[in-house]
Design an enzyme around this catalytic site. Sequence first.
Site, mmCIF file in Angstrom:
data_model
loop_
_atom_site.group_PDB
_atom_site.id
_atom_site.type_symbol
_atom_site.label_atom_id
_atom_site.label_comp_id
_atom_site.label_asym_id
_atom_site.label_seq_id
_atom_site.Cartn_x
_atom_site.Cartn_y
_atom_site.Cartn_z
ATOM 1 N N ASP A 80 -2.490 2.704 -4.094
ATOM 2 C CA ASP A 80 -3.499 2.620 -3.655
ATOM 3 C C ASP A 80 -4.353 1.634 -4.415
ATOM 4 O O ASP A 80 -4.347 1.045 -5.178
ATOM 5 C CB ASP A 80 -3.853 4.075 -4.597
ATOM 6 C CG ASP A 80 -3.743 4.968 -3.506
ATOM 7 O OD1 ASP A 80 -2.381 4.389 -2.338
ATOM 8 O OD2 ASP A 80 -2.883 6.346 -4.248
ATOM 9 N N HIS B 213 0.363 -1.292 0.178
ATOM 10 C CA HIS B 213 -0.119 0.343 0.080
ATOM 11 C C HIS B 213 1.009 1.123 0.072
ATOM 12 O O HIS B 213 0.807 1.998 -0.395
ATOM 13 C CB HIS B 213 -0.943 0.010 1.093
ATOM 14 C CG HIS B 213 -2.264 0.176 1.249
ATOM 15 N ND1 HIS B 213 -2.450 1.970 -0.096
ATOM 16 C CD2 HIS B 213 -3.777 0.296 1.017
ATOM 17 C CE1 HIS B 213 -3.590 2.051 0.137
ATOM 18 N NE2 HIS B 213 -4.282 1.334 0.867
#
Length: 498
Positions: free
Chosen positions: A475, A471
Site C-alpha cells: 500500500d 500495489h
Amino acid sequence: MPTDVVMPQMGESIFEGTITKWLKKPGDRVEKDEPLFEISTDKVDAEIPAPVTGVMTELKVQEGATVEINTVVAVIGDADAAAQQAQEAGPGGAVLVVMPQMGESIFEGTITKWLKKPGDRVEKDEPLFEISTDKVDAEIPSPAAGILSEITIPEGDTVEINTVVAVIGGSASAAQAPMAAGPAESVTAPDGTTAVAAVSASESIRGQSRRSSPLVRRIAKEHNIDLARVAGTGSEGRVTKEDILLYLSQPHTSKTSAPPQPSQAGQVVPMSRMRAIIGQRMVESLAISPHAHTVYRIDMTRIARLRERERAGFEQRNGVKLTYMPFIAAAAVRALEKFPIVNSSLIDGAIHYHAGIHLGIAVALEGGLIVPVIRDAQQRSFADLARAINDLALRARSKKLNPDEASGSTFTLTNSGVFGGEYGTPIINQPESAILAIGGLRKEPVVLSDADGNDTIAIRSMQYYCLGFDHRVIDGADGGRFMQEFKGALENWSQAIG
C-alpha cells in the site's frame, strides 16, 4: 541403464508444463546439460537440459501436450549406447564439440581463446576453450577425453549455439587432415536412426555460413554489403568482425554496399536479442503488476561530507573506491529489514516473505542492462557491500558474471540519475514487489529550520529517490514508511564504514 526424463518444476508454484518443442528425436545422441526440449509454464518459457549423456530412445509426450511435474516425458539410453551412437555420428568415433548455450536469452558466443591445439590430449571436463557472450565470459570444459583432432572455429569468430567448434578423437586420417567443420547436419542411417555429422571444409567454405559468423552476417545485412567483396583474414578466408568493420570504414562506390555513416539516421536496424528480451520482460512486468510510485527528496550532505573525508583511507583499507552506492544499499537493507513486505513476492495469490535480502544492482551495458545480485545483503558489513558492488559491476561490464549471479534478486536498485536525470519511474523486476530508482545528486539551496523555528537558506547536496511498487502487495502507506526509514538512515547516518 535407461534414464527417465521428467517434466521439471520451474518454481514452487508451478505444477505443470507444456512441451512446446523437442530439440532431439529418437536415435539422436545427447550430451549431459545439452538443451533437450522447450517448455512453457504460467511463469516462464525455458529450455530443459538433458540429465545425462546418451541416446534418445523414446519420446513419451508429444509437442503441445501439457503434463504435471515429474511426469516421464522421454527416455535416454545408457552410456554404452551413447558411445556406440558416437561411433556412428563422427568419423572414426569422433566427439563433436559444440558452442554451448550459456543462458535462455543467449543464442551465440565468441571464441576468445583456445586452451588446447590440434594433437593435444584433453581430459573430460578439462578447460578446452574460452567464450564471450552478451552476459558472461566462461571457460568451456571438454565433453570427453581424447585427442583434439581439429579446431573448426578459430579464435575471434562468433557462432550460433550448437555450432560444431571442434572434434575430439576420430580416425587417424581425420586427425591428420582436419575438415574445418561448420554447423552440424542431420544424417539418416539406413536403419532409420539419425546421427549428427559435421559439414566438410569444402562444403562449408563454399557457403557463406562458413565464411563468416552470425554477427558479421548481421552487420553485412544492416549495411547491404555483399560479403564476397570483403577480404577475410580469418582461418581459411573467414570474414571476421574486424574485416567487415575495416571495410565499412573505407569509401566504396559499389552499389552493393552502403557508404559508412557517422550515425544511424535513416537506417532500419534489427533489435538485438538482448533488447528484445528486456522489452519482453518490461511489458510482462507492467501487465502483471499495477505499478505505483512515490518520490522522496533526501538530503545527502552528511553522506557527501563523510565520503569526502574518508574516501582515501577507505580505498587504502578495502581496495575499492568509496562511492555513494554502498551507503544507499546499506540504507535500503536497513529499511527492508524493518518493512519485509517490500522484500516479498506475490506468487499464486500468496505473499512470500523472503528469508534473505538478495539485492539486485542494475548495471548498464552497451545495448542493454543486467542485474547482478548481492545475496544475503543483510549479513554483510558496509565494506563487504562496497566490495561486492564494485566486483559485480566490473565483472558485469567485462562479461565475466556467472549465470547464477544475475538472477534471484528480491529487491533492485537502479541508478537512473547516473546520466544526470532528476529521477526515474522504474519498472519492477519480476517477481519482486518493489524497485528503487536513484536520481542525480546535485547541490541546491534548501530552507533549514532550527529548533526555534528560525529559517535559513543553505547549500545542500540533495538527491531524489523513486520507489516503484506493486500495489497489490504494498500500500501507499507501506511504501511511505519504507521510504521514511530509508531517508532517515541516509540523512542521519551513524553506521561505521570500515
